[in-house]
Design a protein around this motif. Structure first.
Motif, mmCIF file in Angstrom:
data_model
loop_
_atom_site.group_PDB
_atom_site.id
_atom_site.type_symbol
_atom_site.label_atom_id
_atom_site.label_comp_id
_atom_site.label_asym_id
_atom_site.label_seq_id
_atom_site.Cartn_x
_atom_site.Cartn_y
_atom_site.Cartn_z
ATOM 1 N N MET A 109 2.724 16.436 -9.344
ATOM 2 C CA MET A 109 3.692 15.434 -8.852
ATOM 3 C C MET A 109 3.013 14.407 -7.944
ATOM 4 O O MET A 109 3.258 13.204 -8.066
ATOM 5 C CB MET A 109 4.827 16.128 -8.098
ATOM 6 C CG MET A 109 5.962 15.206 -7.715
ATOM 7 S SD MET A 109 6.818 14.477 -9.138
ATOM 8 C CE MET A 109 7.908 15.819 -9.638
ATOM 9 N N HIS A 129 14.652 19.663 -11.887
ATOM 10 C CA HIS A 129 14.347 18.912 -10.660
ATOM 11 C C HIS A 129 15.624 18.289 -10.111
ATOM 12 O O HIS A 129 15.829 18.238 -8.899
ATOM 13 C CB HIS A 129 13.318 17.816 -10.924
ATOM 14 C CG HIS A 129 12.119 18.299 -11.660
ATOM 15 N ND1 HIS A 129 11.285 17.478 -12.365
ATOM 16 C CD2 HIS A 129 11.617 19.547 -11.810
ATOM 17 C CE1 HIS A 129 10.325 18.192 -12.923
ATOM 18 N NE2 HIS A 129 10.512 19.443 -12.599
ATOM 19 N N SER A 167 9.862 11.681 -17.082
ATOM 20 C CA SER A 167 9.551 13.058 -17.461
ATOM 21 C C SER A 167 9.353 13.144 -18.965
ATOM 22 O O SER A 167 10.284 12.957 -19.736
ATOM 23 C CB SER A 167 10.698 13.981 -17.029
ATOM 24 O OG SER A 167 10.367 15.319 -17.314
ATOM 25 N N THR A 197 12.759 18.991 -18.722
ATOM 26 C CA THR A 197 12.275 19.639 -17.491
ATOM 27 C C THR A 197 12.852 18.963 -16.250
ATOM 28 O O THR A 197 13.005 19.602 -15.211
ATOM 29 C CB THR A 197 10.733 19.612 -17.421
ATOM 30 O OG1 THR A 197 10.277 18.268 -17.633
ATOM 31 C CG2 THR A 197 10.117 20.505 -18.466
ATOM 32 N N GLN A 198 13.189 17.670 -16.371
ATOM 33 C CA GLN A 198 13.722 16.943 -15.213
ATOM 34 C C GLN A 198 15.093 17.466 -14.797
ATOM 35 O O GLN A 198 15.520 17.233 -13.661
ATOM 36 C CB GLN A 198 13.801 15.441 -15.525
ATOM 37 C CG GLN A 198 14.841 15.026 -16.550
ATOM 38 C CD GLN A 198 14.379 15.232 -18.001
ATOM 39 O OE1 GLN A 198 13.307 15.789 -18.250
ATOM 40 N NE2 GLN A 198 15.179 14.790 -18.956
ATOM 41 N N HIS A 233 4.560 19.905 -13.636
ATOM 42 C CA HIS A 233 5.219 19.123 -12.581
ATOM 43 C C HIS A 233 4.741 19.462 -11.172
ATOM 44 O O HIS A 233 4.262 18.588 -10.467
ATOM 45 C CB HIS A 233 6.731 19.279 -12.689
ATOM 46 C CG HIS A 233 7.303 18.656 -13.923
ATOM 47 N ND1 HIS A 233 7.271 17.298 -14.147
ATOM 48 C CD2 HIS A 233 7.880 19.194 -15.017
ATOM 49 C CE1 HIS A 233 7.823 17.032 -15.313
ATOM 50 N NE2 HIS A 233 8.204 18.165 -15.874
ATOM 51 N N GLN A 244 7.076 24.237 -15.633
ATOM 52 C CA GLN A 244 7.406 23.532 -14.390
ATOM 53 C C GLN A 244 6.218 23.543 -13.429
ATOM 54 O O GLN A 244 5.915 22.539 -12.784
ATOM 55 C CB GLN A 244 8.625 24.194 -13.730
ATOM 56 C CG GLN A 244 9.931 24.001 -14.494
ATOM 57 C CD GLN A 244 10.420 22.554 -14.431
ATOM 58 O OE1 GLN A 244 9.913 21.743 -13.669
ATOM 59 N NE2 GLN A 244 11.402 22.233 -15.246
#
Lengths: 336, 359
Positions: free
Chosen positions: A112, B139, B130, B135-136, A108, A104
């Motif tokens: 991002m 989120h 994603s 992994t999303q 991400h 993560q």
């Protein structure tokens, strides 16, 4: 954004590093409703090190969230919150447990903004206590800051005193990009400093010159600043004038301060708890070699942990850089 | 001994493989305009998909994941979501993206190697595509938590494949959605294949939907090629979520009619007979037959739709092909809000090296 519970008056208190972290969190939550904190055991229990003590009582469970026991989830949930304009401060209980959140963080949080061309971004802070020296169980004592320093898009900030912890954490929370905030737990309660609780941040992306000197530059960060400063005292008694730099933010690296200092002293000793191979010390040393080659009077020296697994606590002191090691390295580069 | 908990998993299907109603249709069937809009989006998506594959085969686009077999599900997602809901997609959600306002040109830019393909102007809060599996989901629950913290009547739709449900991210996220009562609808698109790994060895659970029950969420199965089943389940789950009644897991059963991506060759691991059977359940044909039988559709309308879709796609392709690459310095320009001092020399180096334009 002033919350009704804001304490606006500034007060000066003698606090430890961990208390300064708590003070910064309290200040920012009181002054910015978008700041939320989440992690394991951080709400009712106030955190295993007490860094978040009192926050739930003041700000309520909606902004101070005990999460299920899942570090990957903590890392990713904070990302989702951040894309919605919240400023999450997520705690990993120990750095040794952050690894399940690495996907993560790397895939991400750090990218991002880049991958959406600025449409979304991650104004979040991942806090984690790190480092050895407190007789902790296995997996509780490592210093793996280099893993994060290698990732583009992350800031890696490491305080080494109560005053800097307060100001750097405020800056980290206000920063619009993700910050890995690594707290040296060995010095969580080692010293107290007078800290004015006035909401004033201090800059990120900068080194702090803690002591000026002319013969050698001692460069460190985190808990080993303690031994580095003690080594400077010993060297001073031996008529060696050591400049001492706290790197403060290991990525992005303030090379300018480092190069100015080494250009002046001609010698550098880098000190870190983390193991040597591929450590941030290597990047600092390479930067000095590239940027201050002509001014160097001796090769750059490194005093670091060994390239092995962090020993369990009976042998942890044998692993950690000691004052004598730093003094010896400084004397060696001066003798050259 | 006493029974603490028993569960059952229901499955919904309204149209048979030929598009004939199996019984009463849900209220969604009465909204003819919406049903026709759904059909048009499915056809547009399929037209786009075949063009994107052709672009990849001729070297004009990068590796691309075909959406063939997912058009009904994605369309229902796009229709059921309110503009201010948030979408947490995976990488085979083209049909939903189109309805969310992502342009076909942006989709092509993304798969054509250009970050601007995720700078979606019309759905600024949607999460980007994603690629790292599941992994999303984490989120999505973070977005849902933000909505709950602010007491907003909004919801999140999170897509994940059958393979993705094997990842901790999925389990951890549905668990949090249950524990925190979050407005997140997890849409499991069970297309039977995770590249070459069949659903049968992905989990020992009889259904994926039942994993929801262990997380404290309702779990439901729908025929993913039956528009009415999918849209009814989504409308209802989103309504509940926005009303503060918590999230849900919907398992939509379909079949990946294409290769995993243009870099894959599915003939290596699955039989042509299976594929042939799956085509007989195709959801677009099914809805088309239904519309014909119900008197809402004609061959003339079909012909016009096909030609309109082709024109729309061709227009997007032209815009995509005409888009110049970003200058190489862009690789540093969006890393941080403000480029740190220490990275400025690297940016200057790139600018100097490519002063005449991109490599």
């Amino acid at each position: 954004m002033n919350s009704s519970t804001a304490r606006t008056e500034s007060e000066t208190r003698d606090v430890t590093l961990v208390e300064a972290v708590n003070m910064a969190l309290q200040w920012e939550m009181a002054h910015d409703d978008s700041v939320v904190v989440l992690g394991e055991d951080i709400a009712t229990n106030g955190g295993v090190f007490r860094a978040t003590a009192g926050l739930k009582e003041q700000f309520g469970f909606k902004r101070v969230m005990d999460t299920p026991l899942a570090e990957n989830l903590i890392a990713g949930t904070a990302i989702g919150m951040a894309t919605q304009g919240l400023k999450p401060v997520a705690e990993f209980q120990f750095m040794g447990f952050i690894y399940s959140g690495m996907e993560q963080i790397i895939s991400h949080a750090s990218r991002m903004r880049n991958r959406t061309r600025g449409r979304l971004h991650c104004p979040l802070v991942y806090r984690a206590p790190f480092g050895g020296g407190i007789h902790a169980p296995e997996h509780h004592s490592e210093s793996t800051e280099a893993l994060f320093a290698h990732i583009p898009g992350l800031r890696v900030v490491i305080p080494s005193s109560p005053q800097r912890a307060y100001g750097q954490l405020l800056a980290a929370i206000r920063n619009p990009d993700p910050v890995i905030f690594l707290e040296p737990k060995r010095i969580y309660r080692a010293v107290t400093q007078s800290v004015e609780n006035n909401g004033e941040a201090i800059p990120l992306d900068t080194c702090f010159t803690l002591r000026e000197g002319s013969d050698v530059t001692l460069i460190s960060w985190g808990a080993s600043m303690l031994e580095t400063l003690q080594a400077a005292d010993v060297l001073s008694e031996q008529s060696v004038s050591a400049e001492v730099i706290d790197v403060g933010t290991i990525s992005p690296l303030d090379r300018e301060t480092l190069l100015c200092s080494v250009s002046k002293t001609g010698r550098a000793v880098i000190v870190h708890e983390a193991c040597r191979n591929g450590g941030v010390g290597a990047e600092v040393a390479a930067s000095i070699a590239e940027g201050a080659y002509l001014e160097l009077k001796a090769p750059v020296a490194r005093v670091t942990g060994y390239d092995t697994v962090m020993p369990y606590y009976r042998n942890e002191q044998a692993y950690l850089p000691q004052v004598d090691d730093i003094v010896e390295a400084a004397r060696r580069v001066i003798a050259l | 001994m006493k029974t603490i908990h028993e569960f059952r998993v229901d499955s919904t299907c309204y149209l048979d493989d030929q598009g004939a109603p199996l019984g009463d249709l849900p209220p969604q069937a009465e909204n003819t305009e919406r049903v026709l809009a759904a059909y048009r989006n499915m056809v547009l998506t399929r037209t786009f998909d075949s063009k994107a594959i052709a672009l990849q085969r001729t070297g004009k686009c990068g590796t691309y994941p075909s959406v063939l077999g997912h058009e009904v599900i994605g369309t229902a997602i796009g229709q059921s979501m309110a503009a201010n809901d948030v979408f947490a997609p995976y990488y085979r959600d083209q049909a939903a993206h189109i309805l969310r306002g992502v342009s076909l040109t942006e989709l092509l830019l993304y798969w054509g190697g250009d970050e601007r393909g995720s700078a979606w102007k019309n759905c600024p809060e949607d999460l980007p595509i994603s690629v790292p599996i599941a992994t999303q989901c984490c989120h999505a629950v973070g977005v849902g938590a933000a909505m709950r913290i602010r007491d907003e009547a909004r919801a999140v739709v999170c897509c994940v494949g059958d393979g993705g449900t094997s990842k901790g991210d999925f389990s951890e996220s549905i668990n949090l959605a249950g524990a925190w009562h979050l407005p997140v609808v997890f849409m499991v698109i069970n297309n039977q294949w995770a590249i070459s790994t069949p659903r049968s060895i992905q989990t020992g659970a009889e259904t994926i939907a039942q994993k929801a029950i262990g997380a404290g969420l309702p779990g439901h199965i729908v025929d993913g090629n039956d528009y009415f089943a999918v849209i009814e389940a989504l409308d209802s789950a989103l309504e509940r979520a926005r009303a503060g009644k918590g999230g849900a897991v919907i398992e939509a059963i379909t079949y990946r009619l294409g290769d995993h991506t243009t870099a894959d060759d599915a003939t290596r691991y699955r039989s042509s007979e299976d594929l042939k059977q799956a085509w007989e359940k195709d959801g677009i044909k099914r809805l088309q037959n239904y519309l014909h039988e119900a008197g809402f559709w004609t061959p003339e309308k079909e012909q016009k739709l096909q030609s309109d879709c082709k024109a729309t796609v061709d227009h997007a392709v032209q815009a995509y092909l005409a888009t110049e690459a970003e200058p190489p310095t862009a690789m540093l320009d969006y890393l941080f809000e403000t480029l740190p001092e220490s990275l400025k020399s690297q940016r200057e180096r790139i600018a100097d090296k490519y002063r005449g334009g991109a490599a």
